[in-house]
Motif scaffolding. Structure first.
Motif, short mmCIF file in Angstrom:
data_model
loop_
_atom_site.label_atom_id
_atom_site.label_comp_id
_atom_site.label_asym_id
_atom_site.label_seq_id
_atom_site.Cartn_x
_atom_site.Cartn_y
_atom_site.Cartn_z
N ASN A 174 0.83 -1.21 0.00
CA ASN A 174 0.00 0.00 0.00
C ASN A 174 0.87 1.26 0.00
O ASN A 174 0.60 2.22 -0.73
N ASP A 175 1.93 1.28 0.80
CA ASP A 175 2.81 2.45 0.86
C ASP A 175 3.54 2.65 -0.47
O ASP A 175 3.69 3.79 -0.94
N GLU A 176 3.99 1.55 -1.07
CA GLU A 176 4.69 1.65 -2.36
C GLU A 176 3.75 2.17 -3.45
O GLU A 176 4.14 2.98 -4.30
N TYR A 177 2.52 1.68 -3.41
CA TYR A 177 1.55 2.13 -4.41
C TYR A 177 1.29 3.63 -4.29
O TYR A 177 1.24 4.34 -5.30
N GLN A 178 1.14 4.10 -3.07
CA GLN A 178 0.88 5.53 -2.89
C GLN A 178 2.07 6.36 -3.38
O GLN A 178 1.89 7.41 -4.00
N THR A 179 3.29 5.89 -3.10
CA THR A 179 4.49 6.59 -3.60
C THR A 179 4.49 6.63 -5.12
O THR A 179 4.76 7.67 -5.73
#
Length: 378
Positions: A174-179
């Motif tokens: 989820n964090d990678e996708y937002q980045t």
């Protein structure tokens, strides 16, 4: 057909048996991979010297098959059946190069097995390239089509190729996708990369739009599913105060009506500003949709490299397909598995093998970590 060593020679030797005749000679190399490549070349030379009747040669019928593809309509991808057949049959270590002037009536099961083996041999100075089974099956189908056209008298069952299993493309946390999502819009116009041909390309807003659209639809990033979509194809819907998009598309396994998540709906409102109904959703300026997909994929991969996100947690490569995988994994947390199978146009086996195990691991991580903490405190 084989290679072997002689006690009195430092070189590898080759052995051939063609139409009952035996051939042996030095392959004049100490490198085993180079010897294998020389052996296949020698075999073709021997076959050519046999001067088989040209109208029964494999090359003759391969060219006939290619010519017949000219009459087929151009598909949405923009790549004609004619160009595909010509490129595939005449690839390096391909069917025409391997079978050459060998009679279509004298191709044996062993010949086919040897063809599969040599497909991955490209440069003797490098490791043999590992090809996937699915890729090699396309050449098996082409071989069968040429032999059928020639009305070959061979009767054996065509052996199946055994290549490398397809590997799962990486997914995003989820964090990678937002980045990734935020960077794809913040870097528009500012991020540049140089292609192999020396041309410099600049990141466009199409990458950001594709990221959100793929995550909101679970589509495959292919010409038929994604790149042929036009604004006039999209219908805006609402149910129980929830907005979504609806469109009809030819998917990998069947034609299907697709409904999107609300995130894709809201981004579509931005995308359609200033667009004509007949415009493509992504990279409209490229009428060849295969070219458009290639450019979109390249921009995406270069952006991943820039953000140090090109590989997944276990080292698996990430591509545009990773957005589909990420969407399926995230949706499995909230949506019934059978519903996901149908909406994503995938199978129970694919869900079990690639998606559901990862979903379960992610869901159980907190419990796993908390369990370790409880054990420490005792």
């Amino acid at each position: 057909m084989s290679i072997y060593k002689r006690n009195n020679s430092k070189y590898w030797w080759g052995y051939l048996r063609v139409d009952g005749r035996q051939f042996k000679k030095s392959l004049e190399t100490t490198n085993k991979q180079e010897a294998e490549k020389n052996l296949f070349k020698w075999k073709n030379e021997v076959l050519n010297e046999e001067k088989l009747t040209s109208t029964r040669s494999f090359t003759f019928w391969a060219d006939k098959f290619i010519e017949l593809q000219k009459n087929k309509p151009i598909p949405p991808s923009g790549q004609s059946a004619y160009l595909y057949a010509k490129k595939s049959l005449y690839r390096t270590n391909g069917l025409v190069e391997f079978f050459g002037h060998k009679s279509v009536d004298k191709i044996s099961r062993l010949d086919v097995e040897e063809f599969y083996t040599q497909m991955g041999i490209e440069d003797p100075q490098k490791e043999t390239r590992r090809l996937t089974t699915s890729y090699m099956r396309k050449h098996k189908i082409l071989l069968q089509q040429v032999l059928n056209l020639a009305e070959s008298v061979i009767t054996f069952k065509m052996p199946n190729p055994k290549g490398m299993q397809s590997q799962r493309r990486g997914f995003f946390t989820n964090d990678e996708y937002q980045t990734l999502r935020d960077s794809a819009t913040n870097l528009v116009g500012d991020f540049h990369y140089k292609a192999h041909n020396g041309s410099t390309y600049t990141l466009t807003k199409d990458v950001h739009s594709a990221i959100i659209f793929l995550m909101g639809t679970m589509l495959r990033p292919t010409v038929s599913e994604l790149m042929t979509l036009k604004f006039k194809d999209i219908r805006e819907k609402k149910k129980d105060k929830i907005n979504y998009l609806q469109f009809f598309v030819q998917r990998k396994n069947k034609a299907q009506t697709v409904e999107s998540l609300e995130s894709a709906y809201f981004h579509f409102q931005k995308m359609k500003k200033g667009a004509n109904p007949n415009d493509y959703l992504f990279l409209n300026e490229y009428k060849n949709r295969k070219t458009a997909l290639s450019l979109l994929s390249k921009m995406f991969i270069e952006l991943l490299k820039h953000l140090d996100l090109e590989s997944g947690r276990d080292g698996e490569p990430r591509t545009l397909y990773s957005l589909r995988h990420t969407s399926i994994i995230m949706n499995l947390r909230y949506i019934d598995r059978t519903d996901i199978e149908k909406r994503a146009d995938t199978s129970p086996e694919m869900i079990s093998q690639w998606y559901y195990p990862q979903h379960q691991l992610d869901e159980s991580l907190d419990n796993y970590l908390k369990g370790r903490e409880r054990k420490k405190s005792k």
